[in-house]
Structure formats: structure tokens, C-alpha cells
Write an enzyme that holds these catalytic residues in place. Structure first.
Site, short mmCIF file in Angstrom:
data_model
loop_
_atom_site.label_atom_id
_atom_site.label_comp_id
_atom_site.label_asym_id
_atom_site.label_seq_id
_atom_site.Cartn_x
_atom_site.Cartn_y
_atom_site.Cartn_z
N ASN A 1 -31.91 -20.16 -8.33
CA ASN A 1 -33.13 -20.92 -8.79
C ASN A 1 -33.57 -21.51 -8.05
OD1 ASN A 1 -34.24 -22.54 -11.05
ND2 ASN A 1 -31.85 -22.53 -11.90
N GLY B 1 -38.94 -7.04 -17.97
CA GLY B 1 -37.44 -6.78 -18.04
C GLY B 1 -36.60 -7.34 -17.38
N ASP C 1 -34.44 -19.92 -17.55
CA ASP C 1 -32.77 -20.67 -17.98
C ASP C 1 -32.45 -19.67 -19.17
OD1 ASP C 1 -32.43 -22.43 -15.36
OD2 ASP C 1 -34.55 -23.66 -16.77
#
Length: 331
Positions: free
Chosen positions: A177, A242, A274
Site C-alpha cells: 500500500n 486479474g 483492500d
């Protein structure tokens, strides 16, 4: 809302930590300079995952700080309403709750976001805030690269959580992140987050994140890098194409790519990663195969981008069961 109530006397089986912020989303598309009305919600990558797992029936403990203000009260009420165990959510009377403002995007474009989090209550998190956590009761810890970027004391807490969870035998997932603007340097960011990823069992970067952190190009090379550092599995988000998996779980080594689910109306891309983490983590904790876990990650990630808000599209267990029942059987 959470699918199942949990006994407040029982320690959480899953742990997550970081900063939850009060989110204000513009009520219409356009430059925020011209927007007068916003909708109040909550934001934070770590809380998105915690909420998603709680909705699927897991007993999730949330470790953080909020200001002793109306925004902090709103966050606590909302998180508890979502089923999170907030016994480790501390009221900080000396520092405010962080805020974030977000544009109403259109056409699948990433919305502009402005943060007001410097000096927030959560930025003052430290290992002292984790002294009462029962790590021996924890089955899993989810960590991201955001807390170590927020402040030095948050970074210390991140190391403490990873090390204590590892000592207790809990599994660990890590999503980098990336928030480059919060770091002092690119090298510090890469060195710190790669070292933290080495503490995890399941590493979940996006392709661009993995390229930036490792200096490598392909998903295969990035997976090899983290597997060589000690990860059991590396699951790389490829966007609409994907996700790629490589690792050894359940005694079997495998490598594959699972295509994404097409979405015709992309409303808000924030929170897709998330949602993916919620799918992968929940499926692996449910004992499903890696292929089923990656497919669930793609599925929930696709759900997350079809609504306004960062976590509003995350399904509860009943909804997820219905969605998965409509999918073809895996080989």
C-alpha cells in the site's frame, strides 16, 4: 454490518492496525474547489480490510488511536457498528482525528484525495499501545505499508506487531500500500517495506508497487524476490487483467494467473486493492485453495469499485456465498 456477534470477553482472532480517518466525499463530480456539499464516511486501507473481514464473520481486533472529538466518536461508533472489536482503540485527548476529502470521480478515473492527518491521534501510535494485546489468541495479523510511513512511532508499532505475531505463531499478510509522499526517501521506503514483507507469510503487492519496491519488471521476478525473503505465497494484483499467484501453501507449490471480473460501471476505484486483500485473506483462513483465494480476491475487488465509498461494496458472508455460488466450479 458484521455477520455474527462476538463475545466481548474473547480476545480477537484477527488483528489489524493503522489509521482510520473521517472521510468526506464530494456529492457530485467536479473540482473540489467548487464543491460545497460532502457526504461523511470513513476511510483507511487498514480499516477497509478489517471491516471486510468482520463482515465475513471473523472476530477482528482494531488497534489505533482517535481524537477525543466528534470525528473520533463517529469513527468508533461506525467501526463498532461494523463488528470490529475496538478494545484496543484509544481515545487521545491531546491530538485530533485525521480527516480526508475525496472528489466524486467519474468514468473509472482515480479520484483526487486530500489528507489532513499530520499530527493526528493515530500518528502518535507506538508499541505502548499494544501492551494489552493477547497475541497468543490471534490467528492472523494483517499489516500494510501505511503505518510505518505515517510516523517514527507508528513504524515502531508496525515492527512490534509483526514480531509479536510471528513469535505467537499467527499467520501474517502484508500489503505494501505505497504512500511515497509520506516517506523521507525512496530508499527508506523500499528498504523498510521489503524488510517488513520478509516477516509475512502472504505478500500482496500491486504490479507497479512490486516493480517500484524491487526494481524488477515481471510478476514472476517480483514473486521470486519475496519468496526468497521467506514469504510462503506472493499474490500480485494486475488490475483489470486479474491477479498472479506463486507460492507454496497446503504443501503444494503452484503458479498461475486468475483473470479479473469485468465491471461495466466503475464508480470509485479507491478500495479495490483492500477488497482484494479481504478476499484472499478470508479464503485462505477458510481453508480454501490458493486458486479459490485469488478468485475470491478478484471477485470482492470488483464488488468494491461499483459503489461510492472505500468499503461500502464489501460483501457480508451471505452475499459472498451467493456470489460464489454463481461462479463455475474450479478444477
Amino acid at each position: 454490518m458484521a455477520t455474527f456477534p462476538h463475545d466481548s470477553s474473547t480476545a480477537p482472532e484477527l488483528l489489524s492496525f493503522g489509521e482510520a480517518m473521517t472521510l468526506f466525499i464530494a456529492d457530485r463530480p467536479g473540482d473540489m474547489t467548487d464543491i460545497e456539499t460532502f457526504q461523511r464516511r470513513i476511510a483507511g486501507a487498514d480499516t477497509n480490510v478489517a471491516i471486510g473481514l468482520a463482515r465475513l464473520g471473523f472476530h477482528v481486533g482494531w488497534v489505533s488511536r482517535v481524537g477525543d472529538d466528534s470525528f473520533g466518536q463517529y469513527l468508533r461508533k461506525t467501526l463498532e457498528g461494523e463488528g470490529l472489536d475496538c478494545r484496543h482503540l484509544i481515545n487521545d485527548s491531546e491530538h485530533p482525528t485525521g480527516l480526508v476529502f475525496k472528489e466524486r470521480a467519474s468514468g473509472g478515473v482515480d479520484p483526487r484525495v486530500e489528507y489532513f492527518r499530520r499530527g493526528s491521534a493515530a500518528s502518535h501510535l507506538s508499541p505502548d499501545d499494544a501492551t494489552s494485546i493477547e497475541f497468543t489468541a490471534a490467528r492472523h495479523l494483517h499489516a500494510t505499508g501505511i503505518p510505518p510511513a505515517v510516523s517514527a512511532s507508528c513504524r515502531q508499532l508496525s515492527w512490534h506487531m509483526l514480531e509479536r505475531a510471528r513469535e505467537a505463531g499467527a499467520s501474517i499478510s502484508f500489503d505494501p500500500n505505497l504512500r511515497p509522499s509520506l516517506w523521507d526517501s525512496e530508499r527508506d521506503m523500499c528498504d523498510t517495506l521489503n524488510a517488513m514483507a520478509a516477516k509475512a507469510d502472504w505478500v500482496l503487492p500491486g504490479l507497479a508497487e512490486g516493480q517500484r519496491l524491487t526494481g524488477l519488471t515481471s510478476a514472476e521476478e517480483i514473486a521470486d524476490f519475496y519468496l526468497s525473503q521467506g514469504a510462503q505465497a506472493v499474490i500480485i494484483k494486475l488490475g483489470p487483467e486479474g491477479s498472479y499467484y506463486r507460492g507454496k501453501l497446503n504443501g503444494r507449490e503452484s503458479e498461475f494467473t486468475v483473470p479479473g471480473f469485468p465491471v461495466t460501471d466503475v464508480v470509485d476505484t479507491v478500495g479495490a486493492g483492500d477488497g482484494f486483500a479481504v478476499g484472499v485473506i478470508s479464503a485462505l483462513l477458510d481453508g480454501l485453495s490458493p486458486h479459490a483465494a485469488v478468485r475470491r480476491g478478484n471477485l470482492i475487488g470488483a464488488q468494491a469499485i461499483q459503489v461510492v465509498g472505500d468499503m461500502e461494496g464489501l460483501p457480508d458472508r451471505h452475499h459472498l456465498t451467493r456470489l460464489e455460488a454463481e461462479l463455475p466450479a474450479l478444477d
